[in-house]
Design an enzyme around this catalytic site. Structure first.
Site, PDB file in Angstrom:
ATOM      1  N   ASN A  20       0.816  -1.226   0.000  1.00  0.00           N
ATOM      2  CA  ASN A  20       0.000   0.000   0.000  1.00  0.00           C
ATOM      3  C   ASN A  20       0.847   1.273   0.000  1.00  0.00           C
ATOM      4  O   ASN A  20       0.391   2.300  -0.500  1.00  0.00           O
ATOM      5  CB  ASN A  20      -0.914  -0.048   1.238  1.00  0.00           C
TER       6      ASN A  20
ATOM      7  N   TYR B 276       3.862   9.724 -10.993  1.00  0.00           N
ATOM      8  CA  TYR B 276       2.876   9.037 -10.152  1.00  0.00           C
ATOM      9  C   TYR B 276       1.910   8.211 -11.003  1.00  0.00           C
ATOM     10  O   TYR B 276       1.717   7.011 -10.756  1.00  0.00           O
ATOM     11  CB  TYR B 276       2.106  10.043  -9.292  1.00  0.00           C
TER      12      TYR B 276
ATOM     13  N   LYS C 202       1.551   4.021 -11.224  1.00  0.00           N
ATOM     14  CA  LYS C 202       0.343   3.236 -10.963  1.00  0.00           C
ATOM     15  C   LYS C 202      -0.033   2.375 -12.181  1.00  0.00           C
ATOM     16  O   LYS C 202      -0.619   1.299 -12.031  1.00  0.00           O
ATOM     17  CB  LYS C 202      -0.809   4.150 -10.539  1.00  0.00           C
TER      18      LYS C 202
HETATM   19  N1  NAP Z   1      -5.468   9.152  -1.323  1.00  0.00           N
HETATM   20  C1  NAP Z   1      -5.756   9.031  -2.598  1.00  0.00           C
HETATM   21  O1  NAP Z   1      -6.433   9.882  -3.198  1.00  0.00           O
HETATM   22  C2  NAP Z   1      -5.309   7.800  -3.346  1.00  0.00           C
HETATM   23  C3  NAP Z   1      -5.969   7.434  -4.533  1.00  0.00           C
HETATM   24  C4  NAP Z   1      -5.554   6.309  -5.225  1.00  0.00           C
HETATM   25  C5  NAP Z   1      -4.504   5.550  -4.745  1.00  0.00           C
HETATM   26  N2  NAP Z   1      -3.863   5.921  -3.598  1.00  0.00           N
HETATM   27  C6  NAP Z   1      -2.743   5.089  -3.120  1.00  0.00           C
HETATM   28  O2  NAP Z   1      -3.053   4.607  -1.838  1.00  0.00           O
HETATM   29  C7  NAP Z   1      -1.842   4.248  -1.181  1.00  0.00           C
HETATM   30  C8  NAP Z   1      -1.897   4.757   0.256  1.00  0.00           C
HETATM   31  O3  NAP Z   1      -1.856   6.169   0.260  1.00  0.00           O
HETATM   32  P1  NAP Z   1      -2.812   7.074   1.170  1.00  0.00           P
HETATM   33  O4  NAP Z   1      -3.762   7.739   0.271  1.00  0.00           O
HETATM   34  O5  NAP Z   1      -3.313   6.310   2.317  1.00  0.00           O
HETATM   35  O6  NAP Z   1      -1.768   8.211   1.602  1.00  0.00           O
HETATM   36  P2  NAP Z   1      -1.052   8.517   2.994  1.00  0.00           P
HETATM   37  O7  NAP Z   1      -2.052   8.749   4.051  1.00  0.00           O
HETATM   38  O8  NAP Z   1      -0.087   9.621   2.670  1.00  0.00           O
HETATM   39  O9  NAP Z   1      -0.253   7.172   3.317  1.00  0.00           O
HETATM   40  C9  NAP Z   1       0.894   6.812   2.611  1.00  0.00           C
HETATM   41  C10 NAP Z   1       1.613   5.710   3.373  1.00  0.00           C
HETATM   42  O10 NAP Z   1       2.789   5.344   2.615  1.00  0.00           O
HETATM   43  C11 NAP Z   1       3.900   5.334   3.502  1.00  0.00           C
HETATM   44  N3  NAP Z   1       5.135   5.687   2.828  1.00  0.00           N
HETATM   45  C12 NAP Z   1       5.388   6.769   2.041  1.00  0.00           C
HETATM   46  N4  NAP Z   1       6.681   6.805   1.703  1.00  0.00           N
HETATM   47  C13 NAP Z   1       7.280   5.745   2.322  1.00  0.00           C
HETATM   48  C14 NAP Z   1       8.608   5.262   2.382  1.00  0.00           C
HETATM   49  N5  NAP Z   1       9.626   5.902   1.775  1.00  0.00           N
HETATM   50  N6  NAP Z   1       8.876   4.154   3.097  1.00  0.00           N
HETATM   51  C15 NAP Z   1       7.858   3.510   3.749  1.00  0.00           C
HETATM   52  N7  NAP Z   1       6.573   3.909   3.721  1.00  0.00           N
HETATM   53  C16 NAP Z   1       6.295   5.027   3.020  1.00  0.00           C
HETATM   54  C17 NAP Z   1       3.564   6.368   4.571  1.00  0.00           C
HETATM   55  O11 NAP Z   1       4.247   6.065   5.786  1.00  0.00           O
HETATM   56  P3  NAP Z   1       5.439   6.913   6.447  1.00  0.00           P
HETATM   57  O12 NAP Z   1       5.328   8.321   5.981  1.00  0.00           O
HETATM   58  O13 NAP Z   1       5.224   6.711   7.909  1.00  0.00           O
HETATM   59  O14 NAP Z   1       6.670   6.231   5.956  1.00  0.00           O
HETATM   60  C18 NAP Z   1       2.067   6.164   4.738  1.00  0.00           C
HETATM   61  O15 NAP Z   1       1.820   5.161   5.681  1.00  0.00           O
HETATM   62  C19 NAP Z   1      -0.713   4.834  -2.015  1.00  0.00           C
HETATM   63  O16 NAP Z   1      -0.121   3.812  -2.774  1.00  0.00           O
HETATM   64  C20 NAP Z   1      -1.425   5.826  -2.918  1.00  0.00           C
HETATM   65  O17 NAP Z   1      -0.745   6.029  -4.126  1.00  0.00           O
HETATM   66  C21 NAP Z   1      -4.255   7.010  -2.893  1.00  0.00           C
END
Ligand code: NAP
Length: 262
Positions: free
Chosen positions: A87, A152, A156
């Site tokens: 994730n 990005y 994906k």
């Molecule tokens: N939110 C949206 O609109 C959306 C839409 C489609 C897909 N997604 C996808 O959903 C997934 C989860 O994102 P989210 O929306 O829940 O965003 P989020 O709240 O920013 O969470 C992102 C997570 O990724 C971790 N992460 C980021 N960089 C990292 C690194 N270098 N090493 C280890 N962990 C890392 C962060 O943990 P730490 O910072 O603690 O390391 C955090 O737990 C992502 O793959 C994102 O692309 C999100």
């Protein structure tokens, strides 16, 4: 015997909600991310509310050997991973040329390399055991080119294509791979991608909750679906994008994302 799920990016947003849901379903957890306090808090909450064990492993997944180290650490604890949730991920709202190249590199490492490495290492054990489930978090961004978030969207597209291919390879070993394709979701994503107050995406496309996305992802993974959307609207929009020239899809995405120079 209880099963174990490993969730990357468990410290926030969709990862936190998936961790809570998996704990509710009785899975022991391995929570992976960089934010120590957030992961420790989540572990405490989960262990208090459910009869499961949660392990915290701090890892910066943008680092070259991060996933191999993670895998070795899990093996050294003698834990078999039954469910792998890839994730962790982030974006960057900018013009690619002239952007922060270190952030772009880190994004490719986390969104692409770490995800593929985790499937490689943990998938090998699942293949041997002839049992396992993998959930890779892609996005509706996987289906079109995305100006001002070029790496990005492309990352994906990799997740989607890679997941569908490996799903076919692993099917005969009773290992499923699901690509979850959420649209905009209320999490820390907007901040991490430097979109807040700049990009128009979250205003133009109504975001959903991380809880809903986690629920959809869990259901899709349990059913062994190859691709899982979080709404009918997202499914229809991405399907119709297959019949529109990418030039138009890119123009649409540029409009949705907004212009970072303004
Ligand atoms: N939110 C949206 O609109 C959306 C839409 C489609 C897909 N997604 C996808 O959903 C997934 C989860 O994102 P989210 O929306 O829940 O965003 P989020 O709240 O920013 O969470 C992102 C997570 O990724 C971790 N992460 C980021 N960089 C990292 C690194 N270098 N090493 C280890 N962990 C890392 C962060 O943990 P730490 O910072 O603690 O390391 C955090 O737990 C992502 O793959 C994102 O692309 C999100």
């Amino acid at each position: 015997m209880s099963k174990t799920a490993l969730i990357t990016g468990a410290s926030s947003g969709i990862g936190t909600e998936l961790s809570k849901l998996l704990a509710k379903k009785g899975y022991n957890l391995i929570l992976v991310a960089r934010s120590k306090n957030k992961l420790e808090d989540l572990k405490a909450k989960i262990e208090k509310n459910n009869n499961v064990k949660a392990n915290v492993i701090l890892k910066d997944l943008s680092e070259q050997n991060a996933v191999k180290e993670l895998y070795d650490e899990v093996k050294s604890k003698n834990i078999a991973v039954d469910v792998l949730v890839n994730n962790a991920g982030f974006g960057d709202f900018c013009e690619y040329v002239g952007s922060d190249i270190e952030k772009q590199d880190a994004m490719m490492n986390v969104n692409i390399k770490a995800l593929a490495d985790a499937v490689y290492y943990f998938g090998a054990d699942m293949k041997k055991r002839r049992e396992g489930k993998i959930l890779n978090v892609a996005s509706i961004a996987a289906f079109i080119p995305g100006p001002y978030m070029a790496v990005y969207y492309a990352s994906k597209a990799f997740v989607l294509s890679f997941s569908e291919a490996v799903a076919k390879e692993l099917k005969e070993y009773n290992v499923t791979v699901t690509a979850l394709c959420p649209g905009p979701t209320n999490t820390g994503f907007e901040n991490a991608a430097d979109m807040k107050g700049k990009s128009t995406m979250f205003a133009k496309l109504k975001p959903v909750s991380a809880k809903l996305v986690a629920k959809k992802g869990y259901k899709g993974m349990m059913k062994g679906r190859r691709v899982k959307f979080c709404s009918l609207g997202n499914a229809i929009a991405t399907f119709s994008a297959r019949f529109t020239p990418h030039r138009l899809n890119a123009a649409f995405a540029a409009w949705v994302n907004g212009d970072p120079r303004k």
